[in-house]
Motif scaffolding. Structure first.
Motif, PDB file in Angstrom:
ATOM      1  N   GLU A 128      41.933  52.989  28.402  1.00 35.28           N
ATOM      2  CA  GLU A 128      42.945  52.865  27.359  1.00 35.28           C
ATOM      3  C   GLU A 128      43.934  51.758  27.694  1.00 35.28           C
ATOM      4  O   GLU A 128      44.333  50.979  26.828  1.00 35.28           O
ATOM      5  N   ARG A 129      44.324  51.642  28.949  1.00 36.59           N
ATOM      6  CA  ARG A 129      45.312  50.636  29.326  1.00 36.59           C
ATOM      7  C   ARG A 129      44.715  49.226  29.304  1.00 36.59           C
ATOM      8  O   ARG A 129      45.371  48.272  28.878  1.00 36.59           O
ATOM      9  N   VAL A 130      43.461  49.098  29.759  1.00 35.91           N
ATOM     10  CA  VAL A 130      42.827  47.778  29.715  1.00 35.91           C
ATOM     11  C   VAL A 130      42.587  47.359  28.271  1.00 35.91           C
ATOM     12  O   VAL A 130      42.692  46.176  27.927  1.00 35.91           O
ATOM     13  N   ASP A 131      42.289  48.319  27.406  1.00 30.27           N
ATOM     14  CA  ASP A 131      42.125  47.996  25.990  1.00 30.27           C
ATOM     15  C   ASP A 131      43.405  47.397  25.428  1.00 30.27           C
ATOM     16  O   ASP A 131      43.363  46.453  24.627  1.00 30.27           O
ATOM     17  N   GLU A 132      44.551  47.916  25.845  1.00 30.22           N
ATOM     18  CA  GLU A 132      45.833  47.366  25.397  1.00 30.22           C
ATOM     19  C   GLU A 132      46.009  45.930  25.893  1.00 30.22           C
ATOM     20  O   GLU A 132      46.526  45.067  25.177  1.00 30.22           O
ATOM     21  N   ILE A 133      45.581  45.674  27.140  1.00 29.22           N
ATOM     22  CA  ILE A 133      45.650  44.316  27.686  1.00 29.22           C
ATOM     23  C   ILE A 133      44.750  43.384  26.883  1.00 29.22           C
ATOM     24  O   ILE A 133      45.114  42.258  26.551  1.00 29.22           O
ATOM     25  N   LEU A 134      43.550  43.865  26.554  1.00 30.37           N
ATOM     26  CA  LEU A 134      42.606  43.053  25.781  1.00 30.37           C
ATOM     27  C   LEU A 134      43.176  42.684  24.418  1.00 30.37           C
ATOM     28  O   LEU A 134      42.995  41.561  23.935  1.00 30.37           O
ATOM     29  N   GLU A 135      43.850  43.629  23.788  1.00 29.31           N
ATOM     30  CA  GLU A 135      44.429  43.354  22.478  1.00 29.31           C
ATOM     31  C   GLU A 135      45.403  42.190  22.554  1.00 29.31           C
ATOM     32  O   GLU A 135      45.456  41.358  21.646  1.00 29.31           O
ATOM     33  N   LYS A 179      45.496  39.777  25.105  1.00 26.97           N
ATOM     34  CA  LYS A 179      44.858  38.562  25.585  1.00 26.97           C
ATOM     35  C   LYS A 179      43.909  37.944  24.559  1.00 26.97           C
ATOM     36  O   LYS A 179      43.783  36.734  24.468  1.00 26.97           O
ATOM     37  N   SER A 180      43.220  38.786  23.792  1.00 21.58           N
ATOM     38  CA  SER A 180      42.223  38.256  22.856  1.00 21.58           C
ATOM     39  C   SER A 180      42.861  37.437  21.759  1.00 21.58           C
ATOM     40  O   SER A 180      42.202  36.611  21.121  1.00 21.58           O
ATOM     41  N   ARG A 181      44.153  37.618  21.504  1.00 19.96           N
ATOM     42  CA  ARG A 181      44.824  36.832  20.476  1.00 19.96           C
ATOM     43  C   ARG A 181      45.049  35.396  20.905  1.00 19.96           C
ATOM     44  O   ARG A 181      45.324  34.533  20.082  1.00 19.96           O
ATOM     45  N   VAL A 182      44.952  35.112  22.194  1.00 18.24           N
ATOM     46  CA  VAL A 182      45.194  33.750  22.675  1.00 18.24           C
ATOM     47  C   VAL A 182      44.090  32.820  22.223  1.00 18.24           C
ATOM     48  O   VAL A 182      44.342  31.762  21.678  1.00 18.24           O
ATOM     49  N   ALA A 183      42.839  33.192  22.453  1.00 17.73           N
ATOM     50  CA  ALA A 183      41.736  32.293  22.091  1.00 17.73           C
ATOM     51  C   ALA A 183      40.472  33.032  21.714  1.00 17.73           C
ATOM     52  O   ALA A 183      39.404  32.460  21.698  1.00 17.73           O
ATOM     53  N   GLY A 184      40.585  34.332  21.418  1.00 19.55           N
ATOM     54  CA  GLY A 184      39.417  35.096  21.023  1.00 19.55           C
ATOM     55  C   GLY A 184      38.589  35.549  22.200  1.00 19.55           C
ATOM     56  O   GLY A 184      37.519  36.124  22.026  1.00 19.55           O
ATOM     57  N   THR A 185      39.051  35.289  23.417  1.00 14.69           N
ATOM     58  CA  THR A 185      38.305  35.700  24.605  1.00 14.69           C
ATOM     59  C   THR A 185      39.238  35.705  25.797  1.00 14.69           C
ATOM     60  O   THR A 185      40.310  35.129  25.760  1.00 14.69           O
ATOM     61  N   LEU A 186      38.843  36.360  26.873  1.00 10.96           N
ATOM     62  CA  LEU A 186      39.611  36.308  28.101  1.00 10.96           C
ATOM     63  C   LEU A 186      39.290  35.029  28.849  1.00 10.96           C
ATOM     64  O   LEU A 186      38.167  34.552  28.837  1.00 10.96           O
ATOM     65  N   VAL A 187      40.287  34.480  29.532  1.00 10.29           N
ATOM     66  CA  VAL A 187      40.026  33.319  30.376  1.00 10.29           C
ATOM     67  C   VAL A 187      39.088  33.725  31.495  1.00 10.29           C
ATOM     68  O   VAL A 187      38.186  33.000  31.881  1.00 10.29           O
ATOM     69  N   GLN A 188      39.284  34.922  32.026  1.00  9.97           N
ATOM     70  CA  GLN A 188      38.408  35.449  33.065  1.00  9.97           C
ATOM     71  C   GLN A 188      37.610  36.590  32.463  1.00  9.97           C
ATOM     72  O   GLN A 188      38.172  37.461  31.811  1.00  9.97           O
ATOM     73  N   SER A 189      36.314  36.593  32.637  1.00 10.02           N
ATOM     74  CA  SER A 189      35.491  37.595  32.001  1.00 10.02           C
ATOM     75  C   SER A 189      35.507  38.899  32.783  1.00 10.02           C
ATOM     76  O   SER A 189      35.758  38.939  33.972  1.00 10.02           O
ATOM     77  N   GLY A 190      35.212  39.971  32.057  1.00  4.53           N
ATOM     78  CA  GLY A 190      35.083  41.268  32.690  1.00  4.53           C
ATOM     79  C   GLY A 190      36.357  41.724  33.367  1.00  4.53           C
ATOM     80  O   GLY A 190      37.462  41.410  32.957  1.00  4.53           O
ATOM     81  N   GLU A 191      36.191  42.496  34.444  1.00  7.22           N
ATOM     82  CA  GLU A 191      37.349  43.069  35.116  1.00  7.22           C
ATOM     83  C   GLU A 191      37.837  42.214  36.274  1.00  7.22           C
ATOM     84  O   GLU A 191      38.597  42.678  37.121  1.00  7.22           O
TER      85      GLU A 191
END
Length: 288
Positions: free
Chosen positions: A246-253, A255-267
């Motif tokens: 649940e907490r990582v999902d909040e982080i993803l929400e 971060k994903s707004r920056v460019a549609g993806t994480l700069v670093q993949s996975g965990e």
């Protein structure tokens, strides 16, 4: 930085030196995703980037809608004890960086338990009643095997499972089995089924666990939500309530707004956290 690396290879010097690029673009965008630096970078790249988006008018008319739904599932009492035991083992360890990934993997596997299974069964019952089909993605092959066994017991039918260990012949056989049925579910490991497949027969995509990289998860979802899909595709993201999911999902929400993806993949980004920061992130919430 991925953008800089690609352009440095294709057009050396176009985006200036790495250090300059970091100061002009990376830092401002990291601080404010809507900064003017992002606009300048996009305009600079436009002559070199050919991209068709599903939101383009010329494409959107050919494609059904997509609806994302978060499915929150509670841990069982046994799973809560296993989760706490994993945290305690980490607390008393020497906390080497490799232990972080071992901890995250262990916690994710605990989250992939009976609570999620019960919700999956309920969801599939509703999907099958309407004559529709679903794709069920998981990061772990062992979880896929477990789901296959459990679903076959619950529904008294065979469910195909696509993973990286299959031969090309067996892979084609599993795909054909899914496409031939009136309704059903297709279990896929995220890596093996994340690209190269056209499975528009499915109208539901279920992420049983999370890869924690929006780009990878979107690729998997696109097996069903692609040109040729006329119906609405429902994307279900399973999340174990009160856990690191649940907490990582909040982080993803965020971060994903920056460019549609994480700069670093996975965990991978979790390895940068300090010991107490990590415990704060993955610890169980009371009352869940």
């Amino acid at each position: 930085m991925d953008v800089w690396s690609i352009e440095e290879f294709l057009n050396p010097g176009f985006l200036d030196e790495r250090k300059t690029f970091v100061e002009r673009f990376v830092k401002p965008i990291a601080m404010d995703e809507r900064s003017s630096a992002g606009v300048r970078l996009r305009k600079a790249l436009e002559p070199f980037v050919l991209r068709r988006l599903k939101t383009d008018v010329s494409i959107s008319g050919e494609l059904g809608a997509k609806r994302e739904i978060k499915e929150y599932c509670s841990l069982t009492a046994v799973e809560r004890r296993e989760y706490e035991a994993a945290l305690e083992d980490y607390r008393v360890s020497e906390r080497r960086q490799g232990d972080v990934f071992a901890l995250i993997t262990r916690l994710k596997r605990i989250c992939d338990g009976e609570g999620k299974l019960e919700r999956l069964v309920q969801l599939l019952e509703a999907v099958f009643e309407t004559g529709e089909s679903a794709l069920v993605f998981t990061q772990f092959v062992t979880t896929g095997e477990w789901l296959q066994r459990e679903l076959e017991k619950r529904f008294s039918r065979r469910f195909p499972f696509l993973h990286g260990s299959l031969s090309p012949e067996k892979r084609d056989s599993e795909i054909a089995r899914f496409n031939a049925r009136g309704c059903g579910a297709f279990i896929l490991s995220l890596k093996a089924g994340g690209f190269g497949l056209n499975l528009t027969k499915a109208t539901h995509v279920i992420h049983f666990d999370r890869w924690w990289n929006p780009a990878v998860e979107s690729q998997a979802t696109d097996r069903a939500h692609r040109i040729g899909q006329k119906r609405t595709v429902f994307v279900h993201q399973f999340i174990a309530s009160g856990t690191l999911e649940e907490r990582v999902d909040e982080i993803l929400e965020r971060k994903s707004r920056v460019a549609g993806t994480l700069v670093q993949s996975g965990e991978a980004f979790l390895a940068q956290l300090g010991g107490e920061e990590l415990i704060g992130l993955v610890g169980l919430e009371d009352g869940t």
